[in-house]
Motif scaffolding. Sequence first.
Motif, PDB file in Angstrom:
ATOM      1  N   VAL A 172     -59.681  -8.482 -52.475  1.00 14.12           N
ATOM      2  CA  VAL A 172     -60.709  -9.183 -51.711  1.00 14.12           C
ATOM      3  C   VAL A 172     -61.810  -9.673 -52.643  1.00 14.12           C
ATOM      4  O   VAL A 172     -62.300 -10.799 -52.526  1.00 14.12           O
ATOM      5  CB  VAL A 172     -61.304  -8.285 -50.603  1.00 14.12           C
ATOM      6  N   ALA A 177     -61.453 -13.813 -52.107  1.00 11.49           N
ATOM      7  CA  ALA A 177     -61.756 -13.609 -50.681  1.00 11.49           C
ATOM      8  C   ALA A 177     -61.129 -14.693 -49.817  1.00 11.49           C
ATOM      9  O   ALA A 177     -60.834 -14.463 -48.643  1.00 11.49           O
ATOM     10  CB  ALA A 177     -63.259 -13.573 -50.474  1.00 11.49           C
ATOM     11  N   TRP A 227     -64.111  -1.277 -48.995  1.00 15.28           N
ATOM     12  CA  TRP A 227     -64.591  -2.457 -49.713  1.00 15.28           C
ATOM     13  C   TRP A 227     -66.070  -2.286 -50.040  1.00 15.28           C
ATOM     14  O   TRP A 227     -66.913  -3.063 -49.629  1.00 15.28           O
ATOM     15  CB  TRP A 227     -64.392  -3.719 -48.870  1.00 15.28           C
TER      16      TRP A 227
END
Length: 197
Positions: free
Chosen positions: A88, A92, A138
């Motif tokens: 990510v 992204a 994350w």
Amino acid sequence: MGTSVKETDTTDRRIRKTRAALKAALAELMQVKQVKDISVRELTDLADVNRGTFYLHYKDVFDLLEKTEDDILAAFKETLDEFDEKSVSDDATRFFESVYTLCMKNGDFIRILIGENGDIRFLNCLKELVREKCLNEWSFITKKQRPEQIDSYYAFIVGGLISLLQYWFSSGMKETPHELAIITGDMLTGGLSMKLK
């Protein structure tokens, strides 16, 4: 004599087809009325499914809606789980493209569920799913924030993404999931502020 694999496959296919028809009918009816006003009879008539068959799968219309929402949430979780922190952080756009592709595939329902007359349970579950992922896996997303700012930062980002989805659906999904993912990335990384200068 046991059930053959072919018979099982045919039965499974029939069940999937029946459930898909009922979900499609529910989505169609929810565009014009609230779920509490939808009867099993009008749902099964529209889906061309016997009422008895309906009750083999669901207790009532609310049960059908809840199970449909749970299926969509499970698909969201599966999509989120495909991306670790590094993937990510590195790209992204690929992540958002996957999310928007999922939203497009389930567009009939998601459009309604996050819309004006949507289901707050679904929205809250979706927000919590993303929040847990951001906080637990994350951490790069929130590490620049002070602990007391994390919830407000998260609420702003998720609220913005839901608004963007609502806009996308209401405008006829002119952008592809990839194009929308690029727009999202630009906004989240300051592209909008740069363009306003």
